[in-house]
Design a protein around this motif. Structure first.
Motif, PDB file in Angstrom:
ATOM      1  N   ILE A 160      -2.349  72.450  70.320  1.00  0.00           N
ATOM      2  CA  ILE A 160      -3.641  73.031  70.704  1.00  0.00           C
ATOM      3  C   ILE A 160      -4.443  72.093  71.602  1.00  0.00           C
ATOM      4  O   ILE A 160      -5.405  72.517  72.241  1.00  0.00           O
ATOM      5  CB  ILE A 160      -4.484  73.417  69.474  1.00  0.00           C
ATOM      6  N   ALA A 161      -4.088  70.831  71.607  1.00  0.00           N
ATOM      7  CA  ALA A 161      -4.758  69.843  72.468  1.00  0.00           C
ATOM      8  C   ALA A 161      -3.865  68.627  72.493  1.00  0.00           C
ATOM      9  O   ALA A 161      -2.880  68.555  71.752  1.00  0.00           O
ATOM     10  CB  ALA A 161      -6.130  69.478  71.916  1.00  0.00           C
ATOM     11  N   GLU A 162      -4.196  67.672  73.355  1.00  0.00           N
ATOM     12  CA  GLU A 162      -3.455  66.419  73.361  1.00  0.00           C
ATOM     13  C   GLU A 162      -3.557  65.824  71.954  1.00  0.00           C
ATOM     14  O   GLU A 162      -4.654  65.699  71.409  1.00  0.00           O
ATOM     15  CB  GLU A 162      -4.102  65.488  74.399  1.00  0.00           C
ATOM     16  N   ASN A 163      -2.441  65.541  71.334  1.00  0.00           N
ATOM     17  CA  ASN A 163      -2.413  64.941  69.991  1.00  0.00           C
ATOM     18  C   ASN A 163      -2.886  65.846  68.862  1.00  0.00           C
ATOM     19  O   ASN A 163      -3.221  65.350  67.786  1.00  0.00           O
ATOM     20  CB  ASN A 163      -3.246  63.648  69.947  1.00  0.00           C
TER      21      ASN A 163
ATOM     22  N   LYS B  37     -11.314  69.969  75.004  1.00  0.00           N
ATOM     23  CA  LYS B  37     -12.277  69.162  74.228  1.00  0.00           C
ATOM     24  C   LYS B  37     -12.823  70.003  73.076  1.00  0.00           C
ATOM     25  O   LYS B  37     -13.175  71.164  73.260  1.00  0.00           O
ATOM     26  CB  LYS B  37     -13.453  68.735  75.111  1.00  0.00           C
ATOM     27  N   VAL B  38     -12.926  69.358  71.902  1.00  0.00           N
ATOM     28  CA  VAL B  38     -13.435  70.090  70.746  1.00  0.00           C
ATOM     29  C   VAL B  38     -14.910  70.453  70.957  1.00  0.00           C
ATOM     30  O   VAL B  38     -15.685  69.676  71.518  1.00  0.00           O
ATOM     31  CB  VAL B  38     -13.246  69.266  69.444  1.00  0.00           C
ATOM     32  N   GLY B  52     -13.496  79.993  84.752  1.00  0.00           N
ATOM     33  CA  GLY B  52     -12.309  79.144  84.844  1.00  0.00           C
ATOM     34  C   GLY B  52     -11.936  78.437  83.550  1.00  0.00           C
ATOM     35  O   GLY B  52     -10.986  77.651  83.524  1.00  0.00           O
ATOM     36  N   ASP B  53     -12.682  78.702  82.474  1.00  0.00           N
ATOM     37  CA  ASP B  53     -12.467  77.967  81.222  1.00  0.00           C
ATOM     38  C   ASP B  53     -11.161  78.340  80.540  1.00  0.00           C
ATOM     39  O   ASP B  53     -10.661  79.462  80.668  1.00  0.00           O
ATOM     40  CB  ASP B  53     -13.618  78.240  80.238  1.00  0.00           C
ATOM     41  N   SER B  54     -10.683  77.366  79.779  1.00  0.00           N
ATOM     42  CA  SER B  54      -9.544  77.616  78.915  1.00  0.00           C
ATOM     43  C   SER B  54      -9.967  77.267  77.489  1.00  0.00           C
ATOM     44  O   SER B  54     -10.399  76.144  77.229  1.00  0.00           O
ATOM     45  CB  SER B  54      -8.368  76.754  79.360  1.00  0.00           C
ATOM     46  N   MET B  55      -9.894  78.256  76.594  1.00  0.00           N
ATOM     47  CA  MET B  55     -10.370  78.040  75.217  1.00  0.00           C
ATOM     48  C   MET B  55      -9.224  78.229  74.239  1.00  0.00           C
ATOM     49  O   MET B  55      -8.418  79.149  74.379  1.00  0.00           O
ATOM     50  CB  MET B  55     -11.510  79.023  74.899  1.00  0.00           C
ATOM     51  N   GLU B  56      -9.153  77.323  73.266  1.00  0.00           N
ATOM     52  CA  GLU B  56      -8.208  77.463  72.160  1.00  0.00           C
ATOM     53  C   GLU B  56      -9.026  77.692  70.904  1.00  0.00           C
ATOM     54  O   GLU B  56      -9.944  76.914  70.597  1.00  0.00           O
ATOM     55  CB  GLU B  56      -7.375  76.186  71.972  1.00  0.00           C
ATOM     56  N   ILE B  57      -8.711  78.744  70.167  1.00  0.00           N
ATOM     57  CA  ILE B  57      -9.384  78.991  68.896  1.00  0.00           C
ATOM     58  C   ILE B  57      -8.343  78.877  67.793  1.00  0.00           C
ATOM     59  O   ILE B  57      -7.302  79.530  67.850  1.00  0.00           O
ATOM     60  CB  ILE B  57      -9.995  80.411  68.849  1.00  0.00           C
TER      61      ILE B  57
END
Lengths: 205, 64
Positions: A160-163, B37-38, B52-57
């Motif tokens: 989901i992200a780096e690391n 970034k969290v 242009g954002d990329s979001m992970e939920i």
């Protein structure tokens, strides 16, 4: 040759040695955490930091790495005994505490990797946010969705992200009950990802 | 924008919280990463999304 070296005889080349130099933090010593700890111990981890506020209950025995003699013991302590009975050369630190934003960094800062192994979804999201915010660059592996008995091949490891990685099917919660096979498979996915990271072979997989 | 790898169109100026509420996510059980970034939970209501954002939920279920 000591016990620890003998244990590594069948390990893939380099895995035991790389893990021996590493420390892993386990946040929650239930179904995921207890089985992850044992797998990491068998794989060669040098140091484990185990944290859980709970005591072993009979209802845990359907999936957690405890037995009847452990009932009533603090989970982190009972798990330490299990780890040392596999390999007494592992350094094990235990914390009988409730983990929250105020103590996670302090308890796990010396670890090379952190496993999220809680059962409550609020606590799972809390520690993921805490590690990503307060411990930048520290690898974290979470478990999400290992309930029930549906096809375990639907479980996967998602970066989901780096690391930061999440293992499981993302949808099967506690309402479908928890059973040893899927919990242990999820624990195995998490431990395997950690081994890839700690050996430098899977950082960007 | 991209959400969990899928393309999605969103209303301009939408906050993370509005997105989560609108899609039925429980914010207390979710972790959100925006462009890697969290996003701290306390900022769900103030951080806005753009094209242009990329979001992970990560929407957690119970069990461990």
């Amino acid at each position: 040759m000591g016990i620890s070296e003998d244990i590594s005889a069948r390990s893939p080349p380099g895995v035991f040695e790389a893990l021996r130099r590493s420390g892993a933090g386990i946040a929650g010593c239930g179904g995921l955490g207890s089985n992850i700890a044992v797998m990491m111990a068998r794989s060669g981890i040098g140091r484990l930091v185990l944290a859980d506020f709970d005591r072993v209950e009979i209802g845990n025995l359907n999936r957690q790495r405890y037995d009847l003699d452990d009932i009533g013991k603090p989970k982190a302590e009972a798990l330490k005994e299990a780890i040392l009975s596999i390999d007494p050369g592992i350094t094990v630190e235990t914390y009988d505490v409730v983990l929250d934003r105020s103590n996670i960094k302090e308890i796990f800062s010396g670890c090379d990797i952190i496993f999220e192994a809680f059962d409550s979804p609020e606590a799972k999201s809390m520690i993921l946010e805490a590690v990503l915010s307060d411990m930048p660059g520290k690898p974290i592996i979470c478990g999400n969705g290992m309930g029930g008995i549906s096809d375990p091949s639907l479980m996967s490891t998602r970066k989901i992200a780096e690391n930061a990685y999440v293992c499981g099917d993302g949808v099967s919660g506690m309402d479908s009950g928890l059973c040893a096979p899927r919990v242990c498979i999820c624990a195995g996915l998490m431990a395997n990802k950690a081994i890839q990271i700690l050996t430098g072979s899977g950082k960007n997989v | 924008m991209k959400v969990n790898g899928e393309n999605e169109s969103i209303a301009g100026g939408m906050t993370v919280k509005e997105y989560l509420d609108g899609r039925g996510y429980d914010a207390s059980k979710s972790a959100v990463l925006l462009n890697g970034k969290v996003v701290p939970r306390a900022e769900f209501g103030s951080v806005t999304l753009s094209d242009g954002d990329s979001m992970e939920i990560v929407s957690f279920v119970g069990g461990g």
